[in-house]
Design an enzyme around this catalytic site. Sequence first.
Site, PDB file in Angstrom:
ATOM      1  N   GLU B  30     -54.736  -6.107 -23.804  1.00 30.68           N
ATOM      2  CA  GLU B  30     -54.029  -5.427 -22.714  1.00 30.68           C
ATOM      3  C   GLU B  30     -54.155  -6.245 -21.445  1.00 30.68           C
ATOM      4  O   GLU B  30     -55.243  -6.645 -21.063  1.00 30.68           O
ATOM      5  CB  GLU B  30     -54.639  -4.025 -22.523  1.00 30.68           C
ATOM      6  CG  GLU B  30     -54.222  -3.311 -21.249  1.00 30.68           C
ATOM      7  CD  GLU B  30     -52.717  -3.111 -21.136  1.00 30.68           C
ATOM      8  OE1 GLU B  30     -52.098  -2.583 -22.071  1.00 30.68           O
ATOM      9  OE2 GLU B  30     -52.157  -3.525 -20.092  1.00 30.68           O
ATOM     10  N   THR B  40     -47.141   4.507 -19.824  1.00 30.99           N
ATOM     11  CA  THR B  40     -47.924   5.701 -20.136  1.00 30.99           C
ATOM     12  C   THR B  40     -48.511   6.389 -18.905  1.00 30.99           C
ATOM     13  O   THR B  40     -48.835   7.564 -18.930  1.00 30.99           O
ATOM     14  CB  THR B  40     -49.032   5.293 -21.135  1.00 30.99           C
ATOM     15  OG1 THR B  40     -48.387   4.783 -22.308  1.00 30.99           O
ATOM     16  CG2 THR B  40     -49.937   6.445 -21.509  1.00 30.99           C
ATOM     17  N   HIS B  48     -42.411  16.904 -26.058  1.00 27.56           N
ATOM     18  CA  HIS B  48     -41.086  17.478 -26.279  1.00 27.56           C
ATOM     19  C   HIS B  48     -41.013  18.160 -27.636  1.00 27.56           C
ATOM     20  O   HIS B  48     -41.623  17.703 -28.603  1.00 27.56           O
ATOM     21  CB  HIS B  48     -40.019  16.388 -26.205  1.00 27.56           C
ATOM     22  CG  HIS B  48     -39.777  15.896 -24.815  1.00 27.56           C
ATOM     23  ND1 HIS B  48     -39.102  16.634 -23.876  1.00 27.56           N
ATOM     24  CD2 HIS B  48     -40.132  14.743 -24.191  1.00 27.56           C
ATOM     25  CE1 HIS B  48     -39.042  15.959 -22.735  1.00 27.56           C
ATOM     26  NE2 HIS B  48     -39.667  14.806 -22.892  1.00 27.56           N
ATOM     27  N   LYS B 249     -32.222  13.814 -19.616  1.00 29.97           N
ATOM     28  CA  LYS B 249     -32.620  15.209 -19.723  1.00 29.97           C
ATOM     29  C   LYS B 249     -32.607  15.894 -18.361  1.00 29.97           C
ATOM     30  O   LYS B 249     -32.855  17.079 -18.268  1.00 29.97           O
ATOM     31  CB  LYS B 249     -34.035  15.288 -20.289  1.00 29.97           C
ATOM     32  CG  LYS B 249     -34.193  14.738 -21.703  1.00 29.97           C
ATOM     33  CD  LYS B 249     -35.556  15.147 -22.234  1.00 29.97           C
ATOM     34  CE  LYS B 249     -36.081  14.428 -23.449  1.00 29.97           C
ATOM     35  NZ  LYS B 249     -36.048  13.023 -23.568  1.00 29.97           N
ATOM     36  N   SER B 339     -38.293   7.950 -23.609  1.00 32.56           N
ATOM     37  CA  SER B 339     -38.663   9.313 -23.923  1.00 32.56           C
ATOM     38  C   SER B 339     -38.026   9.666 -25.270  1.00 32.56           C
ATOM     39  O   SER B 339     -36.888   9.258 -25.509  1.00 32.56           O
ATOM     40  CB  SER B 339     -38.154  10.242 -22.834  1.00 32.56           C
ATOM     41  OG  SER B 339     -38.667  11.517 -23.019  1.00 32.56           O
ATOM     42  N   CYS B 406     -61.844  18.733  -4.315  1.00 30.55           N
ATOM     43  CA  CYS B 406     -60.571  19.351  -4.701  1.00 30.55           C
ATOM     44  C   CYS B 406     -60.535  19.624  -6.196  1.00 30.55           C
ATOM     45  O   CYS B 406     -60.113  20.681  -6.621  1.00 30.55           O
ATOM     46  CB  CYS B 406     -59.402  18.455  -4.325  1.00 30.55           C
ATOM     47  SG  CYS B 406     -59.323  18.040  -2.586  1.00 30.55           S
ATOM     48  N   CYS B 439     -56.474  16.398  -1.435  1.00 22.70           N
ATOM     49  CA  CYS B 439     -56.796  15.492  -0.320  1.00 22.70           C
ATOM     50  C   CYS B 439     -56.629  14.042  -0.728  1.00 22.70           C
ATOM     51  O   CYS B 439     -56.781  13.143   0.096  1.00 22.70           O
ATOM     52  CB  CYS B 439     -58.183  15.782   0.250  1.00 22.70           C
ATOM     53  SG  CYS B 439     -59.541  14.896  -0.526  1.00 22.70           S
ATOM     54  N   CYS B 444     -63.540  11.872  -0.985  1.00 20.40           N
ATOM     55  CA  CYS B 444     -64.416  11.278  -1.997  1.00 20.40           C
ATOM     56  C   CYS B 444     -64.217   9.799  -2.247  1.00 20.40           C
ATOM     57  O   CYS B 444     -65.074   9.157  -2.848  1.00 20.40           O
ATOM     58  CB  CYS B 444     -64.276  12.040  -3.309  1.00 20.40           C
ATOM     59  SG  CYS B 444     -62.631  11.979  -4.018  1.00 20.40           S
TER      60      CYS B 444
HETATM   61  C1  LIG Z   1     -39.999   8.530 -16.156  1.00 23.21           C
HETATM   62  C2  LIG Z   1     -40.449   8.695 -17.579  1.00 23.21           C
HETATM   63  C3  LIG Z   1     -40.561   9.958 -18.139  1.00 23.21           C
HETATM   64  C4  LIG Z   1     -40.980  10.102 -19.448  1.00 23.21           C
HETATM   65  N1  LIG Z   1     -41.229  11.361 -19.909  1.00 23.21           N
HETATM   66  C5  LIG Z   1     -41.709  11.493 -21.169  1.00 23.21           C
HETATM   67  C6  LIG Z   1     -42.087  12.763 -21.638  1.00 23.21           C
HETATM   68  O1  LIG Z   1     -42.092  13.725 -20.883  1.00 23.21           O
HETATM   69  N2  LIG Z   1     -42.475  12.900 -22.927  1.00 23.21           N
HETATM   70  C7  LIG Z   1     -42.509  11.837 -23.765  1.00 23.21           C
HETATM   71  O2  LIG Z   1     -42.822  12.033 -24.936  1.00 23.21           O
HETATM   72  N3  LIG Z   1     -42.228  10.602 -23.323  1.00 23.21           N
HETATM   73  C8  LIG Z   1     -41.846  10.409 -22.044  1.00 23.21           C
HETATM   74  N4  LIG Z   1     -41.582   9.170 -21.572  1.00 23.21           N
HETATM   75  C9  LIG Z   1     -41.748   8.046 -22.465  1.00 23.21           C
HETATM   76  C10 LIG Z   1     -43.187   7.627 -22.613  1.00 23.21           C
HETATM   77  O3  LIG Z   1     -43.836   7.585 -21.379  1.00 23.21           O
HETATM   78  C11 LIG Z   1     -43.242   6.260 -23.246  1.00 23.21           C
HETATM   79  O4  LIG Z   1     -42.481   6.280 -24.396  1.00 23.21           O
HETATM   80  C12 LIG Z   1     -44.619   5.827 -23.624  1.00 23.21           C
HETATM   81  O5  LIG Z   1     -45.536   5.982 -22.569  1.00 23.21           O
HETATM   82  C13 LIG Z   1     -44.563   4.388 -24.036  1.00 23.21           C
HETATM   83  O6  LIG Z   1     -45.855   3.953 -24.338  1.00 23.21           O
HETATM   84  P1  LIG Z   1     -46.079   2.474 -24.769  1.00 23.21           P
HETATM   85  O7  LIG Z   1     -47.472   2.417 -25.285  1.00 23.21           O
HETATM   86  O8  LIG Z   1     -44.993   2.024 -25.639  1.00 23.21           O
HETATM   87  O9  LIG Z   1     -45.896   1.625 -23.450  1.00 23.21           O
HETATM   88  P2  LIG Z   1     -46.913   1.281 -22.283  1.00 23.21           P
HETATM   89  O10 LIG Z   1     -47.676   2.450 -21.846  1.00 23.21           O
HETATM   90  O11 LIG Z   1     -46.147   0.542 -21.258  1.00 23.21           O
HETATM   91  O12 LIG Z   1     -47.914   0.311 -22.980  1.00 23.21           O
HETATM   92  C14 LIG Z   1     -47.641  -1.049 -23.157  1.00 23.21           C
HETATM   93  C15 LIG Z   1     -48.794  -1.838 -22.652  1.00 23.21           C
HETATM   94  O13 LIG Z   1     -48.588  -3.189 -22.937  1.00 23.21           O
HETATM   95  C16 LIG Z   1     -49.143  -3.961 -21.926  1.00 23.21           C
HETATM   96  N5  LIG Z   1     -48.546  -5.292 -21.982  1.00 23.21           N
HETATM   97  C17 LIG Z   1     -47.287  -5.629 -21.696  1.00 23.21           C
HETATM   98  N6  LIG Z   1     -47.096  -6.939 -21.822  1.00 23.21           N
HETATM   99  C18 LIG Z   1     -48.279  -7.460 -22.213  1.00 23.21           C
HETATM  100  C19 LIG Z   1     -48.742  -8.777 -22.500  1.00 23.21           C
HETATM  101  N7  LIG Z   1     -47.916  -9.789 -22.432  1.00 23.21           N
HETATM  102  N8  LIG Z   1     -50.033  -8.932 -22.825  1.00 23.21           N
HETATM  103  C20 LIG Z   1     -50.893  -7.885 -22.901  1.00 23.21           C
HETATM  104  N9  LIG Z   1     -50.497  -6.624 -22.639  1.00 23.21           N
HETATM  105  C21 LIG Z   1     -49.215  -6.406 -22.305  1.00 23.21           C
HETATM  106  C22 LIG Z   1     -48.787  -3.182 -20.701  1.00 23.21           C
HETATM  107  O14 LIG Z   1     -49.627  -3.527 -19.615  1.00 23.21           O
HETATM  108  C23 LIG Z   1     -48.952  -1.744 -21.151  1.00 23.21           C
HETATM  109  O15 LIG Z   1     -50.217  -1.223 -20.848  1.00 23.21           O
HETATM  110  C24 LIG Z   1     -41.214   8.985 -20.247  1.00 23.21           C
HETATM  111  C25 LIG Z   1     -41.108   7.718 -19.677  1.00 23.21           C
HETATM  112  C26 LIG Z   1     -40.761   7.577 -18.356  1.00 23.21           C
HETATM  113  C27 LIG Z   1     -40.778   6.236 -17.741  1.00 23.21           C
END
Ligand SMILES: Cc1cc2nc3c(=O)[nH]c(=O)nc-3n(C[C@H](O)[C@H](O)[C@H](O)COP(=O)(O)OP(=O)(O)OC[C@H]3O[C@@H](n4cnc5c(N)ncnc54)[C@H](O)[C@@H]3O)c2cc1C
Lengths: 405, 479
Positions: B30, B40, B48, B249, B339, B406, B439, B444
């Site tokens: 990471e 995330t 959902h 949505k 999402s 808080c 706050c 804190c």
């Molecule tokens: C506004 C918004 C609302 C949403 N609402 C919902 C919801 O209500 N319910 C739902 O189910 N989903 C929702 N989603 C979708 C959900 O948040 C995502 O699908 C999910 O968090 C994706 O997780 P991930 O692990 O794929 O990505 P990430 O959390 O982005 O994880 C990927 C990781 O890879 C790392 N990375 C990237 N490039 C490199 C590299 N070259 N080397 C090492 N590490 C790297 C990044 O730093 C990151 O930590 C929403 C998304 C958004 C943006």
Amino acid sequence: MKTDVLVIGAGAAGMAAAIAAAKNGLKVIVAERDEVTGGILNQCIHNGFGLHYFKEELTGPEYAERFRERLSEYTDAIQVLTDCHVLKLNRDKKALLVSPRGVFELETKVVIYAAGARERPFGSLMIPGDRPSGIFTAGVAQRLMNIDNRKIGNRALIVGSGDIGMIMARRLTLEGTEVVGVVERLPYPGGLLRNVIQCLKDFDIPLYLSSTVVEVRGKERLEEVVVANVDEHFKPIPGTEKIFKVDTLVLSVGLIPQVEMLDGLVSLDARTRGIACSSTGQSSCEWIFAAGNCTAIFDLVDYVTREGERAGEYASRYVVGERFTRNVPIVPGENVMLTFPNSYSDVDDLTLYVRCRKPMEKAVLKVGSFERVFEDLIPSEMIVVRVPKQKLMGLDRIEVTLAEV
Amino acid sequence: MRIAVIGAGVVGSLIARELCKYDVEVLLIEKNLDVGWGVTKANSAILHAGYDDPVGSVRSKFCSAGNSMYTELSRELDFEIKRTGSYVLAFNDEEIAVLHKLLKQGEKNNVPGLELHDRDTILSKEPRVNPEVKMGLWAPTAGITEPWMVAIAAVENALENGLKLFLNEEVVDFERQNGRIVEIVTNRAKHRVDVVINAAGLFADELAKRAGTEFVPLHPRKGEYILLDKKLGSTVSSIIFPTPTEKSKGILVLPTIDGGLLLGPTAEDLPSDRKHDLSTTSQGLEAVKGFVLKLVPGIDFSMVVKTFAGLRPESPQKDFFIRASDSVRNFVNVMAMRSPGLTAAPAIAKYVVEEILQQQLGLKLSLKSDFNPLRKGIKKYAELSVEEWQKAVKENPAAGRMVCFCNEVTEAEIIEAIRRGARTLDGVKFRTRAMFGRCQGGFCMSRILKILERQLGLDASKIVLKSPNSWIVDGKVRE
Ligand SMILES: Cc1cc2nc3c(=O)[nH]c(=O)nc-3n(C[C@H](O)[C@H](O)[C@H](O)COP(=O)(O)OP(=O)(O)OC[C@H]3O[C@@H](n4cnc5c(N)ncnc54)[C@H](O)[C@@H]3O)c2cc1C
Ligand SMILES: Cc1cc2nc3c(=O)[nH]c(=O)nc-3n(C[C@H](O)[C@H](O)[C@H](O)COP(=O)(O)OP(=O)(O)OC[C@H]3O[C@@H](n4cnc5c(N)ncnc54)[C@H](O)[C@@H]3O)c2cc1C
């Protein structure tokens, strides 16, 4: 554990209240969640404290020290618990106290709530942009510099020209941080003229009036702050943006009375956002008294001390059986932004605090059949008057007005 | 066998934990200083129900399945979920027609318990919503959680089970031999690997391209949010959606798991070179304000504590892209996690390990006999009874020192968060909720800075908010 009086918070208000109650012969426990008593005073190392109360000019820590000494003269009557957070207060007059020495319930006859205020956080301003480090509220900046001995940045912009903002501009300059300006959305400085001169003019710090921050930029540490002029409705005027390259933004945009612990127990005042109190310091719940910045934000610690003493006095009288029945509502009228207290109990004359709505050269304050002329009024400076009891007789509503003349 | 997962978001973290059930060496790489800080960290936090994903889409395959897995997962990993249920509200006939469509779609997607409610039923359950509402689609399985906590909990549990975690390490390249990846190159090291799983969120397309695999292009779609004080947390008790449009949505009103009220998100498509743009905008925040008042009138905006933005990784197909590469035989892409990626993540993790790795790639993975599925969260002392808390304080006085007033977080919890890996202010914040309250750290933050300083044996000037250059304080002002 049991006590007559539980004082929550040992800032200026709480310390004064505890002493007043002890003088009346009651057993008092003061709970303070910080490691030391004094509250916000400890971090205000500038002078300007105590002119009214002590007739001399002290720094915040000196002012606190004087009351700490007084507290210690009552060791038989007052037990001070520091590092002790009051987590809950229940309807049955029991409080839950949490400290590294233990978690325990305390039963009391009366509470004097003196929990002070908190600062409005950056997030509440809804300023668009990034979320980098380097954005501090004035209180946090003050604590980091004055208590923890830390430099918070190299180039700073300050938002808010109240006394705290201006004092912070001077402090930062003295501690080696370059202050590039103070931004104020009002067309006039928010604080005292004395501070405009002593904190800004004397240090060549520009004051940008009718201006506000419209964006913050910086992926990691703050890099840029965008400032724009505002119109009379405080709306930014497009095209007037100026960019300040700074790594630090200090916000001094107001204090909010801390009231959440008493949610559901007492009424609040919609204007002050603090605990609604009568002139005795009594809240809508008869065994809870309150004083200091948790009721309304006071300009001067001297006022806070006096209000603390008053609450301590009447709370003691309540414990020994006195009841304060007649509570006449006090309401802000023409040109008045807020008033404190929120109601009047006719046991004594009324000490009334009034904040005007706009700067005025001259105005007549009217309270019942009482009238007095004031000059050079500004919203940031509270008017304090003592209104004799006779002038308020027979009223069932006290309107406070400021008629411009 | 060494399997590397790139990206410790909710998806990568759950995949890594799933892999730790087997007798393989698992690497999780990471680039951030902590886990769960990518997509995330900033989303709606909704589990959902699964009615609004088109029938037959990859999303629909994993959404309701993932949703139902959360009950067990939250028990094993000790993070909070709340099944609040959700409403999609319709205010006119056109919207009512959409509700009927969603109901049918939901039934095809195996979403349990969907019902259409009339105005009176809705208002009796949610008295604060706009009384002009005509009909609502009720989904009882919808819920809320703390998304970063899912990733944190999964990683903590995986670490217990042998995971090797590499933080602050960015994957920059791959070494290939005979059509396979043999080495992952990061800005700090090289890791020999047998299999690579690309769960790099917004940047997964760039990594896939580097590796020479198929991919879908990703662009960020920004969502801006407004978070309000806990005082308003009970404004609604379930998740309130408007009727969805083709594009999104919509802007919602929902409770957060720690008792606040969340409003948002907007949906603004950005070009693919703006994947770091997490800034809020005045148009975005105004849009949120304006829109939510139609759903729930009378929201008090003087109670705002924070605004923020998140970026969804969106692809032209608007669907998840989860598959083993045809061209690079040991590379799996788990990308375009828009999402409901959070909801789907547990089901995706299982699918990647059981279907893709074992069935499709034919890896022989044997289950460990000593896998421990359980993780305990950090104890929240303020939730204990007075007697239990008293006992805890006797053993550990720090459990009686309130640091965050808080959200009622004690010094013991902060020390524990640091022991579990928090190295930054945000690390403490996201693990304990300290500085998360009304706050926003006003009381804190400076105390937490000192605790970090003491526990890590570092000078405060070395402690950062969230990334290597996000310093908080500089040198001393007086010697
Ligand atoms: C506004 C918004 C609302 C949403 N609402 C919902 C919801 O209500 N319910 C739902 O189910 N989903 C929702 N989603 C979708 C959900 O948040 C995502 O699908 C999910 O968090 C994706 O997780 P991930 O692990 O794929 O990505 P990430 O959390 O982005 O994880 C990927 C990781 O890879 C790392 N990375 C990237 N490039 C490199 C590299 N070259 N080397 C090492 N590490 C790297 C990044 O730093 C990151 O930590 C929403 C998304 C958004 C943006
Ligand atoms: C930056 C700044 C500059 C100022 N400058 C001046 C000046 O120049 N001159 C002047 O006269 N005045 C000045 N003032 C105003 C004056 O100092 C304050 O109004 C006054 O000190 C407030 O006192 P208080 O007791 O109401 O609140 P505080 O000082 O805030 O005290 C409240 C106390 O309660 C404690 N507490 C809260 N909740 C709990 C709980 N649940 N359990 C236990 N303890 C609790 C807190 O830890 C705190 O110690 C300044 C104020 C500020 C913020």
